[in-house]
Structures are given as structure tokens and as C-alpha cells.
Design a protein around this motif. Structure first.
Motif, PDB file in Angstrom:
ATOM      1  N   GLY A 107       0.772  -1.229   0.000  1.00 41.93           N
ATOM      2  CA  GLY A 107       0.000   0.000   0.000  1.00 41.93           C
ATOM      3  C   GLY A 107       0.804   1.279   0.000  1.00 41.93           C
ATOM      4  N   SER A 108       2.118   1.200  -0.094  1.00 42.80           N
ATOM      5  CA  SER A 108       2.930   2.409  -0.014  1.00 42.80           C
ATOM      6  C   SER A 108       3.450   2.878  -1.365  1.00 42.80           C
ATOM      7  N   LYS A 109       3.414   2.050  -2.382  1.00 44.98           N
ATOM      8  CA  LYS A 109       3.932   2.424  -3.696  1.00 44.98           C
ATOM      9  C   LYS A 109       2.787   2.579  -4.689  1.00 44.98           C
ATOM     10  N   ALA A 110       2.983   3.489  -5.642  1.00 40.49           N
ATOM     11  CA  ALA A 110       1.989   3.710  -6.689  1.00 40.49           C
ATOM     12  C   ALA A 110       2.405   2.949  -7.941  1.00 40.49           C
ATOM     13  N   LEU A 111       1.485   2.179  -8.493  1.00 39.14           N
ATOM     14  CA  LEU A 111       1.703   1.447  -9.741  1.00 39.14           C
ATOM     15  C   LEU A 111       0.739   2.028 -10.771  1.00 39.14           C
ATOM     16  N   VAL A 112       1.304   2.637 -11.815  1.00 38.62           N
ATOM     17  CA  VAL A 112       0.504   3.346 -12.810  1.00 38.62           C
ATOM     18  C   VAL A 112       0.475   2.546 -14.101  1.00 38.62           C
ATOM     19  N   THR A 113      -0.691   2.397 -14.681  1.00 36.26           N
ATOM     20  CA  THR A 113      -0.870   1.781 -15.993  1.00 36.26           C
ATOM     21  C   THR A 113      -1.405   2.865 -16.925  1.00 36.26           C
ATOM     22  N   PHE A 114      -0.701   3.082 -18.048  1.00 40.24           N
ATOM     23  CA  PHE A 114      -1.119   4.134 -18.963  1.00 40.24           C
ATOM     24  C   PHE A 114      -0.711   3.771 -20.387  1.00 40.24           C
ATOM     25  N   THR A 115      -1.325   4.437 -21.339  1.00 39.85           N
ATOM     26  CA  THR A 115      -1.036   4.231 -22.752  1.00 39.85           C
ATOM     27  C   THR A 115      -0.528   5.541 -23.341  1.00 39.85           C
ATOM     28  N   VAL A 116       0.675   5.497 -23.934  1.00 40.21           N
ATOM     29  CA  VAL A 116       1.257   6.663 -24.596  1.00 40.21           C
ATOM     30  C   VAL A 116       0.947   6.558 -26.082  1.00 40.21           C
ATOM     31  N   ARG A 117       0.394   7.612 -26.621  1.00 43.05           N
ATOM     32  CA  ARG A 117       0.071   7.652 -28.052  1.00 43.05           C
ATOM     33  C   ARG A 117       1.036   8.605 -28.741  1.00 43.05           C
ATOM     34  N   ASN A 118       1.743   8.114 -29.774  1.00 42.17           N
ATOM     35  CA  ASN A 118       2.724   8.898 -30.514  1.00 42.17           C
ATOM     36  C   ASN A 118       2.196   9.118 -31.928  1.00 42.17           C
ATOM     37  N   ASP A 119       1.798  10.352 -32.247  1.00 44.31           N
ATOM     38  CA  ASP A 119       1.319  10.690 -33.582  1.00 44.31           C
ATOM     39  C   ASP A 119       2.414  11.317 -34.444  1.00 44.31           C
ATOM     40  N   ASN A 120       3.647  11.317 -33.986  1.00 46.65           N
ATOM     41  CA  ASN A 120       4.765  11.879 -34.750  1.00 46.65           C
ATOM     42  C   ASN A 120       5.160  10.952 -35.895  1.00 46.65           C
ATOM     43  N   ASP A 121       5.949  11.484 -36.823  1.00 45.51           N
ATOM     44  CA  ASP A 121       6.452  10.700 -37.954  1.00 45.51           C
ATOM     45  C   ASP A 121       7.772  10.009 -37.611  1.00 45.51           C
ATOM     46  N   TYR A 122       8.090   9.923 -36.349  1.00 44.26           N
ATOM     47  CA  TYR A 122       9.324   9.285 -35.892  1.00 44.26           C
ATOM     48  C   TYR A 122       9.053   8.611 -34.546  1.00 44.26           C
ATOM     49  N   ALA A 123       9.883   7.635 -34.231  1.00 38.70           N
ATOM     50  CA  ALA A 123       9.768   6.929 -32.956  1.00 38.70           C
ATOM     51  C   ALA A 123      10.393   7.779 -31.849  1.00 38.70           C
ATOM     52  N   VAL A 124       9.939   7.586 -30.631  1.00 43.72           N
ATOM     53  CA  VAL A 124      10.480   8.317 -29.482  1.00 43.72           C
ATOM     54  C   VAL A 124      10.935   7.329 -28.413  1.00 43.72           C
ATOM     55  N   LYS A 125      11.870   7.783 -27.592  1.00 43.78           N
ATOM     56  CA  LYS A 125      12.356   6.975 -26.469  1.00 43.78           C
ATOM     57  C   LYS A 125      12.573   7.895 -25.274  1.00 43.78           C
ATOM     58  N   ASP A 126      12.926   7.313 -24.162  1.00 42.38           N
ATOM     59  CA  ASP A 126      13.170   8.045 -22.916  1.00 42.38           C
ATOM     60  C   ASP A 126      12.023   9.000 -22.588  1.00 42.38           C
ATOM     61  N   VAL A 127      10.841   8.460 -22.586  1.00 38.54           N
ATOM     62  CA  VAL A 127       9.653   9.246 -22.264  1.00 38.54           C
ATOM     63  C   VAL A 127       9.621   9.467 -20.758  1.00 38.54           C
ATOM     64  N   GLU A 128       9.515  10.732 -20.350  1.00 38.74           N
ATOM     65  CA  GLU A 128       9.450  11.051 -18.926  1.00 38.74           C
ATOM     66  C   GLU A 128       8.028  11.469 -18.587  1.00 38.74           C
ATOM     67  N   ILE A 129       7.492  10.860 -17.545  1.00 36.70           N
ATOM     68  CA  ILE A 129       6.156  11.216 -17.080  1.00 36.70           C
ATOM     69  C   ILE A 129       6.261  11.763 -15.661  1.00 36.70           C
ATOM     70  N   VAL A 130       5.295  12.559 -15.291  1.00 39.80           N
ATOM     71  CA  VAL A 130       5.174  13.032 -13.920  1.00 39.80           C
ATOM     72  C   VAL A 130       3.729  12.801 -13.497  1.00 39.80           C
ATOM     73  N   CYS A 131       3.560  12.245 -12.301  1.00 38.78           N
ATOM     74  CA  CYS A 131       2.229  11.956 -11.779  1.00 38.78           C
ATOM     75  C   CYS A 131       2.001  12.799 -10.528  1.00 38.78           C
ATOM     76  N   ALA A 132       0.897  13.524 -10.515  1.00 39.17           N
ATOM     77  CA  ALA A 132       0.514  14.343  -9.371  1.00 39.17           C
ATOM     78  C   ALA A 132      -0.557  13.600  -8.587  1.00 39.17           C
ATOM     79  N   PHE A 133      -0.312  13.407  -7.308  1.00 43.22           N
ATOM     80  CA  PHE A 133      -1.243  12.684  -6.442  1.00 43.22           C
ATOM     81  C   PHE A 133      -1.956  13.686  -5.541  1.00 43.22           C
ATOM     82  N   SER A 134      -3.254  13.447  -5.340  1.00 44.59           N
ATOM     83  CA  SER A 134      -4.040  14.356  -4.524  1.00 44.59           C
ATOM     84  C   SER A 134      -5.008  13.577  -3.640  1.00 44.59           C
ATOM     85  N   ARG A 135      -5.550  14.290  -2.665  1.00 47.31           N
ATOM     86  CA  ARG A 135      -6.541  13.697  -1.761  1.00 47.31           C
ATOM     87  C   ARG A 135      -7.889  13.602  -2.456  1.00 47.31           C
ATOM     88  N   ARG A 136      -8.841  13.034  -1.764  1.00 48.37           N
ATOM     89  CA  ARG A 136     -10.195  12.899  -2.289  1.00 48.37           C
ATOM     90  C   ARG A 136     -10.838  14.263  -2.546  1.00 48.37           C
TER      91      ARG A 136
END
Length: 185
Positions: A107-136
Motif C-alpha cells: 500500500g505504499s507504492k503507486a503502480l501506474v498503468t497508462f497508454t502513450v500515443r505517438n502521432d509523430n512521424d518518428y519513434a520516441v524513447k526516454d519518455v518522462e512522465i510526472v504523476c501528481a497525487f491528490s486527496r479525495r
């Protein structure tokens, strides 16, 4: 004359074939042993807690994530490509199309499942995400970031399942993830 039988009491004689009952320790001995085991467990737990690395949720990381988001949002458009713009991918044609999160690690770690959509004409790597957590109620708790080394192909999407993004507050109820940076593959 004394034959040495004066020290033997009447209760010490046992009939042949019978077993002598073993004396039981008093309850205070068991309580003392339990207390010692509890004390030892507390000491070991405290030592492990002190020796582990500090959590990823320190103030410096939170501030750097906010600064990174501010620099991405307020970056002026460049007309001439420079070396940093050559490596950066166009985030305007990339987005997170779906996301969910759950708790892991007791219960102490966050496990995120998400889908990244790339509409560019080239492949990408080293995608950095940031997740903001909030209360109810919507009040902000903490930010966590993660760099994904996988490649997302051109004009495609890729689902990242149960990505550990770090430790979260026990009061965290909602998460919103966004893309920060990516590089051309």
C-alpha cells in the motif's frame, strides 16, 4: 547413623514405569521472553528503517519536477534548431490516452498503468512522465516522476502496465499523469 536419605522427600519417589511430571516455568518467565522478543523486533526494525535510503518524496525532487513542468509549458518556440531541440521530441503530437493507478508494495507504492500515443512521424524513447497525487477533496499531496527507456514507434501507441512511480502518501486517492519530455529514437 544417617544413610543420606534425609534429603529425599516423599514426593520424589516414583513408581516403576511412571514418568515424573516436568516442572513448568512460571508465567512471568514467558512474559519476560515475549517482552525481550518484542524489544529485539523493535530494535531490528528501527535499524533497518535508519539504514534504508530516504524516500523519493523529498522536497528537492518535488520542486525540480515543478520547475521542469514550468519550463516545458513556458518554453518559447525556437526558429533555428539547436542541439537540445534536435534531441527533444515534439510533445504536442504525443499524449497519454488512458491511465489508471493502484497501490502496491503493502500500500505504499503507486503502480501506474497508462497508454502513450505517438502521432509523430518518428519513434520516441526516454519518455518522462510526472504523476501528481491528490486527496479525495482535490488538495495536492505529492509529485512523482519516472523515465521510461522503452521506444514508442511512430504513429503508434504503447501501453505501460503497472509502472512503479514511487512512494505515495496513504491519503492519496487520485493521480493525474502527464508527459514531460521525450527524445527521438
Amino acid at each position: 547413623m544417617n544413610a543420606g536419605f534425609g534429603r529425599i522427600g516423599l514426593g520424589s519417589f516414583v513408581r516403576k514405569g511412571e514418568k515424573r511430571p516436568r516442572p513448568q516455568p512460571p508465567a512471568s518467565v514467558w512474559l519476560n521472553r515475549g517482552f525481550l522478543w518484542l524489544l529485539a523486533a523493535i530494535l531490528v526494525g528501527g535499524a533497518v528503517w535508519l539504514l534504508t535510503a530516504p524516500s523519493e518524496g523529498n522536497v528537492a525532487q518535488t520542486e525540480s519536477v515543478k520547475l521542469a513542468l514550468a519550463s516545458v509549458d513556458s518554453a518559447p518556440p525556437t526558429t533555428a534548431p539547436d542541439t537540445s531541440a534536435a534531441d527533444a521530441a515534439g510533445l504536442d503530437r504525443m499524449k497519454i490516452s488512458s491511465q489508471t493507478w493502484r497501490r502496491g508494495g503493502l500500500g505504499s507504492k503507486a503502480l501506474v498503468t497508462f497508454t502513450v500515443r505517438n502521432d509523430n512521424d518518428y519513434a520516441v524513447k526516454d519518455v518522462e512522465i510526472v504523476c501528481a497525487f491528490s486527496r479525495r477533496d482535490g488538495s495536492h499531496l505529492t509529485d512523482r516522476s519516472r523515465v521510461l527507456a522503452d521506444i514508442v514507434g511512430m504513429k503508434s501507441r504503447k501501453t505501460f502496465a503497472r509502472v512503479p512511480v514511487g512512494f505515495v502518501n496513504v491519503n492519496a486517492d487520485q493521480a493525474t499523469c502527464s508527459l514531460v519530455t521525450a527524445r527521438r529514437a
